[in-house]
Every structure is written in C-alpha cells, then in structure tokens.
Design an enzyme around this catalytic site. Sequence first.
Site, PDB file in Angstrom:
ATOM      1  N   GLU A 166       8.754 -38.823  17.221  1.00 31.34           N
ATOM      2  CA  GLU A 166       8.716 -38.540  15.769  1.00 31.34           C
ATOM      3  C   GLU A 166       9.465 -39.575  14.929  1.00 31.34           C
ATOM      4  O   GLU A 166      10.332 -39.231  14.112  1.00 31.34           O
ATOM      5  CB  GLU A 166       9.277 -37.128  15.519  1.00 31.34           C
ATOM      6  CG  GLU A 166       8.504 -36.043  16.271  1.00 31.34           C
ATOM      7  CD  GLU A 166       9.095 -34.643  16.140  1.00 31.34           C
ATOM      8  OE1 GLU A 166       8.671 -33.754  16.905  1.00 31.34           O
ATOM      9  OE2 GLU A 166       9.970 -34.447  15.279  1.00 31.34           O
ATOM     10  N   ASN A 209       5.670 -40.228  21.126  1.00 28.93           N
ATOM     11  CA  ASN A 209       5.223 -38.831  20.950  1.00 28.93           C
ATOM     12  C   ASN A 209       5.412 -38.387  19.493  1.00 28.93           C
ATOM     13  O   ASN A 209       6.444 -38.687  18.891  1.00 28.93           O
ATOM     14  CB  ASN A 209       6.065 -37.938  21.881  1.00 28.93           C
ATOM     15  CG  ASN A 209       5.540 -36.522  22.021  1.00 28.93           C
ATOM     16  OD1 ASN A 209       4.360 -36.317  22.312  1.00 28.93           O
ATOM     17  ND2 ASN A 209       6.413 -35.541  21.815  1.00 28.93           N
ATOM     18  N   HIS A 245       0.824 -29.119  17.497  1.00 24.97           N
ATOM     19  CA  HIS A 245       1.301 -27.800  17.057  1.00 24.97           C
ATOM     20  C   HIS A 245       0.336 -27.359  15.955  1.00 24.97           C
ATOM     21  O   HIS A 245       0.420 -27.864  14.839  1.00 24.97           O
ATOM     22  CB  HIS A 245       2.732 -27.898  16.534  1.00 24.97           C
ATOM     23  CG  HIS A 245       3.728 -28.246  17.593  1.00 24.97           C
ATOM     24  ND1 HIS A 245       4.086 -27.354  18.579  1.00 24.97           N
ATOM     25  CD2 HIS A 245       4.414 -29.390  17.832  1.00 24.97           C
ATOM     26  CE1 HIS A 245       4.975 -27.936  19.378  1.00 24.97           C
ATOM     27  NE2 HIS A 245       5.180 -29.169  18.958  1.00 24.97           N
ATOM     28  N   GLU A 274       2.359 -30.878  23.471  1.00 21.29           N
ATOM     29  CA  GLU A 274       3.165 -29.714  23.043  1.00 21.29           C
ATOM     30  C   GLU A 274       2.297 -28.662  22.358  1.00 21.29           C
ATOM     31  O   GLU A 274       2.727 -28.014  21.400  1.00 21.29           O
ATOM     32  CB  GLU A 274       4.267 -30.169  22.067  1.00 21.29           C
ATOM     33  CG  GLU A 274       5.180 -31.263  22.566  1.00 21.29           C
ATOM     34  CD  GLU A 274       6.321 -31.580  21.608  1.00 21.29           C
ATOM     35  OE1 GLU A 274       7.004 -32.578  21.838  1.00 21.29           O
ATOM     36  OE2 GLU A 274       6.524 -30.800  20.639  1.00 21.29           O
ATOM     37  N   ASP A 276       0.438 -25.637  20.806  1.00 20.62           N
ATOM     38  CA  ASP A 276       0.477 -24.200  20.554  1.00 20.62           C
ATOM     39  C   ASP A 276      -0.355 -23.954  19.305  1.00 20.62           C
ATOM     40  O   ASP A 276      -0.600 -24.865  18.513  1.00 20.62           O
ATOM     41  CB  ASP A 276       1.886 -23.614  20.479  1.00 20.62           C
ATOM     42  CG  ASP A 276       2.838 -24.417  19.579  1.00 20.62           C
ATOM     43  OD1 ASP A 276       4.059 -24.402  19.851  1.00 20.62           O
ATOM     44  OD2 ASP A 276       2.348 -25.070  18.623  1.00 20.62           O
TER      45      ASP A 276
HETATM   46  O1  G3I Z   1      21.985 -24.623  22.957  1.00 21.52           O
HETATM   47  C1  G3I Z   1      22.383 -23.952  21.797  1.00 21.52           C
HETATM   48  C2  G3I Z   1      23.148 -22.704  22.182  1.00 21.52           C
HETATM   49  O2  G3I Z   1      24.391 -23.122  22.806  1.00 21.52           O
HETATM   50  C3  G3I Z   1      23.479 -21.895  20.952  1.00 21.52           C
HETATM   51  O3  G3I Z   1      24.115 -20.682  21.310  1.00 21.52           O
HETATM   52  C4  G3I Z   1      22.113 -21.562  20.241  1.00 21.52           C
HETATM   53  C5  G3I Z   1      22.347 -20.750  18.991  1.00 21.52           C
HETATM   54  O4  G3I Z   1      22.189 -21.497  17.854  1.00 21.52           O
HETATM   55  O5  G3I Z   1      21.441 -22.781  19.878  1.00 21.52           O
HETATM   56  C6  G3I Z   1      21.102 -23.515  21.037  1.00 21.52           C
HETATM   57  O6  G3I Z   1      20.489 -24.670  20.644  1.00 21.52           O
HETATM   58  C7  G3I Z   1      19.138 -24.464  20.197  1.00 21.52           C
HETATM   59  C8  G3I Z   1      18.214 -25.299  21.130  1.00 21.52           C
HETATM   60  O7  G3I Z   1      16.844 -25.229  20.622  1.00 21.52           O
HETATM   61  C9  G3I Z   1      18.205 -24.780  22.531  1.00 21.52           C
HETATM   62  O8  G3I Z   1      17.695 -23.508  22.592  1.00 21.52           O
HETATM   63  C10 G3I Z   1      19.035 -25.033  18.798  1.00 21.52           C
HETATM   64  O9  G3I Z   1      19.787 -24.160  17.923  1.00 21.52           O
HETATM   65  C11 G3I Z   1      17.575 -25.023  18.339  1.00 21.52           C
HETATM   66  O10 G3I Z   1      17.443 -25.713  17.090  1.00 21.52           O
HETATM   67  C12 G3I Z   1      16.731 -25.814  19.358  1.00 21.52           C
HETATM   68  O11 G3I Z   1      15.396 -25.699  18.918  1.00 21.52           O
HETATM   69  C13 G3I Z   1      14.528 -26.613  19.587  1.00 21.52           C
HETATM   70  C14 G3I Z   1      13.964 -27.606  18.562  1.00 21.52           C
HETATM   71  O12 G3I Z   1      13.019 -28.472  19.221  1.00 21.52           O
HETATM   72  C15 G3I Z   1      15.041 -28.458  17.945  1.00 21.52           C
HETATM   73  O13 G3I Z   1      14.487 -29.186  16.945  1.00 21.52           O
HETATM   74  C16 G3I Z   1      13.354 -25.790  20.136  1.00 21.52           C
HETATM   75  O14 G3I Z   1      13.824 -24.922  21.167  1.00 21.52           O
HETATM   76  C17 G3I Z   1      12.279 -26.711  20.714  1.00 21.52           C
HETATM   77  O15 G3I Z   1      11.126 -25.967  21.033  1.00 21.52           O
HETATM   78  C18 G3I Z   1      11.898 -27.764  19.672  1.00 21.52           C
HETATM   79  O16 G3I Z   1      10.979 -28.663  20.297  1.00 21.52           O
HETATM   80  C19 G3I Z   1      10.434 -29.710  19.474  1.00 21.52           C
HETATM   81  C20 G3I Z   1      10.173 -30.907  20.362  1.00 21.52           C
HETATM   82  O17 G3I Z   1      11.341 -31.301  21.004  1.00 21.52           O
HETATM   83  C21 G3I Z   1       9.583 -32.038  19.550  1.00 21.52           C
HETATM   84  N1  G3I Z   1       8.417 -31.617  18.807  1.00 21.52           N
HETATM   85  C22 G3I Z   1       8.519 -30.408  18.021  1.00 21.52           C
HETATM   86  C23 G3I Z   1       9.088 -29.273  18.866  1.00 21.52           C
HETATM   87  C24 G3I Z   1       9.195 -28.021  18.039  1.00 21.52           C
HETATM   88  O18 G3I Z   1      10.109 -28.203  16.996  1.00 21.52           O
END
Ligand code: G3I
Length: 439
Positions: A166, A209, A245, A274, A276
């Site tokens: 991105e 990507n 997405h 990715e 969905d």
């Molecule tokens: O690990 C912490 C945890 O310690 C904490 O308790 C919890 C509560 O806030 O947060 C956890 O971190 C989260 C992390 O996912 C792991 O679960 C972050 O807040 C959360 O923002 C993060 O979201 C991820 C997101 O990328 C970040 O931008 C999503 O799971 C994940 O599906 C998403 O994936 C991205 C791809 O990498 C790139 N393309 C788009 C896609 C969807 O946004």
Amino acid sequence: MGWRIGEPIMDTCRVIFVSLSLVILVLSTRVPGTAQDRPLRIYADERGFLIGTAVAMTPFRSESIYNETLKNEFNILVAENAFKWDSVRPSRDTFNFADTDALVDFAEANHMKIRGHTLVWHSQIPSWLSGGNFTRDEVISILREHILTIVGRYRGRVWAWDVVNEAVNDSSGALRTSSFWFQTIGPDYIKLAFEYARDGDPDARLYYNDYSIEDLGAKSTGVYNLMSSLKSQGAPIDGVGWQMHQINGFRTDPAHKTNAKRIAGLGLEISITEMDVRMSLPSAPDDLNQQSIAYRDAINFCLTTPNCTALLTWGFTDKHSWIPGFFAGWGDALIFDSSYQPKPAYFALRDALIQGADSAPAISGAQRDRKKLLINGGGFLEGAEFFINGEKQKKVFNSLESPSVTLVAKKSGKKVRTGDILLVKNPDGLFSNEFVYSH
Ligand code: G3I
C-alpha cells in the site's frame, strides 16, 4: 382385472427408470466423502492452483476446528498480523519469531505454501521506530537489517513476500507521501526493500501488494507505472498482489483482464491476496448467493488468466474477520460462517476448481450482418455478455439455431472496427480469449 400381454415389460421399464434416476440423483448430489465433496485444496492441487487464507493467531492457538479447517481446505496461508513490524520487532534489538515460527512449521507440516506479509508498510510500525527520530541512513540500516533477518530466517521456506504494501495514493496514483518510509528515506525505500529481500532469499517470489488496483483506474495505473519504472531500474520484482477487499455485488469485467495483461507485459504475475466480500448485516440468503457469484467470478478470472497464480481470502470464517471491527454493521465476508459451516461462496469456489477453465467460452471468428455482429466460437452459455474493447454491448443473444456456438450482437455491426478486441464473459464468470476483429 385380467392379465394383459406386456404388463411385465412395463414393470421392468418402470424399475429401470426409477433406478436410473436414483443413480443420476446420487451422482449429482454432494455425498460426503465422494468425488464431489472433497476439500478445496484437493481440487486446487489437481490443477496446480493455490487456494489459501490469512491466519489469525488467537484462534490458531486456541481453536482446534480452526486449525483443522485450515489444513484440510487450503494449500497456502499468510499471517494476518504475525509477520508485521509491531509483532516481529518489539524493540530495535529484539525480534519475536514465536508466532511466525509456529505458522511456518504448521504450514510445512501440512504441505502448505506460505506468503510473508509484509516487510514494509505505513501501518503497524512500532513506536520505538516511528518515534525514534532516526536519521535517513539509520532508518535505511534498520530496514536492511530487518529484511535480511526475517527473509533470511525463512529462506527457501516462505514462497512469496509482500515486500511493500500500500505505497500508492488512492486517488492520484502517486506515491503515498504520508508514509513513515517515504518521510524518512524518500521514494527510494521501495527499490531498496526489494533489493534487500532478494539478498535475503534468491528464490522467493517478491510482490508489491495493494487494494483497489484490480481495475483500470488512476491507482492501478499508478501501480503499473511504478512497477514499470522499478523493473526498468532492475528491481527484483516478481508479482503484484491484488488484495480484493470487495463489497457484495462485485463482478469481474474486461478491465480486470486488460489490467492483468498489461502487468503480464512487464513480466509480472498477479495473485489475489486478501479477498473478502462484505455485506451489511444481518445478511439474507439472497445476499449469500450474490456473494457466491463474486467469489466464483474471482476464481474463474484467475483460472482463465495465465499470470494469475493464487487466490487467498483474508480469513476464512466469519467468526474471525477484520471487517466488523473496521466497518460497523458489516460482515459475513468470508466463505465459512461463524460456526465453520461452508457458505454458498465456499461451494462456488469448489465447483469452479472442479470445473476449471476447460469450459471457458472461445471466440474463433466474427462477421458483420448489416446492423448485427455474429460472434462464432464455442461454449457460449445462455446470458453470455459480449464486450468490444472492454465496453459491454447491448442486445446480445445466443442464436436460436446454435446458441452455444453463435452470439448475435444486434447493435454492434455498425460499431465494430478492424483491430477491436472482442471478449465474451459467461454468467459463471469464465472469460473467453481476446479476439482481434478484422473486417
Ligand atoms: O496486538 C494488539 C493487542 O495486544 C491489543 O490488545 C489489541 C487491542 O487493541 O490490539 C492488537 O492489535 C491489533 C492487531 O490487528 C492484531 O490483532 C490492532 O489493534 C488492529 O488494528 C490490527 O488490525 C489489523 C489491521 O490490518 C491493521 O491495519 C487487522 O487485524 C488486519 O486484518 C489488517 O490487515 C490489513 C492487511 O495487513 C493489509 N491490507 C488491508 C488489511 C485489512 O485492513
């Protein structure tokens, strides 16, 4: 009631007829454990195709049905978060490979390929780095050390890396200048990242990507131009990841084909990385059927596009999906429901893998007939769509005499010109060859 000649024959016919229809019924129904009811990966393996999913660590470590479904259904996986900077690099001097090692070991134990996601992204950067006030040279050396360490650790084990994720602006198609990497290193960070990744593993597929780049808009052209310029500078890039997405109602169209073809022209492959298909909740059965059409279109697109190598979804069960957390009131975006039951989308993927691209339509010729254009070939299903240079043509019908081998485009005879690209798309999402019209 007297006994008449022929009675026994009639009974015999009736018995034969009933048993025959039973056999046909059994053959067409997905009877568990039969040829029609095997996991996705079996059919994908038979076609040398990669069907996969993102893996979330919490259910991976706590739900056995999650891991069972994962290893049974898919032949490739990617970590949803485990390979990202904030997970792998808690501080400048430490790496945490607990989750990444567990995933790579799991994949290898189950004969699955692995995509590594992602080495350079503007999101999920740990505060020790984003707030470290490092100089340009310090950030470059931190980036080099990070990539050589993580790619080197999984050399020969990770099949493909999303080296950069991105980096292009949604509306302009220019580089995203707000990115930490652009701000500290400048636009060179992209080429540097690919070179470090290649130094880390001489054989891994190296990808750029991004999302909303599958069509022919400003962003996908921005990505195309970036790939073209990096290739001309000798950067080691192998492919482009289309995240996909999507929102329910998504369909593939000729623009996707044209985009994939120009990327192939750069010697690059594509993967759907990715996918969905989210819908507003609560979802209704019609929504789920609509969703299955989107997934079927996507896999049939990939099966009929020579440089498309894989289709991965961003998670596989609605129980564990990023969508509800990021889009309030939306969800049900994946192929298994929250009880791990396969949805129509799952069966659409499976049927497409069973059917393959063999039944794709084919154009062998076209000729004008006054206002009409007759398109000849084979495999044209009822309701096939016809395009000239990507533009969908109106009033297109299967000919009454030979519906599967001739389409009649009532309004296109006067429009078509020598050199125009003709394309047919069947309702099942399978595209034909691109046929160059000559008068
Ligand atoms: O690990 C912490 C945890 O310690 C904490 O308790 C919890 C509560 O806030 O947060 C956890 O971190 C989260 C992390 O996912 C792991 O679960 C972050 O807040 C959360 O923002 C993060 O979201 C991820 C997101 O990328 C970040 O931008 C999503 O799971 C994940 O599906 C998403 O994936 C991205 C791809 O990498 C790139 N393309 C788009 C896609 C969807 O946004």
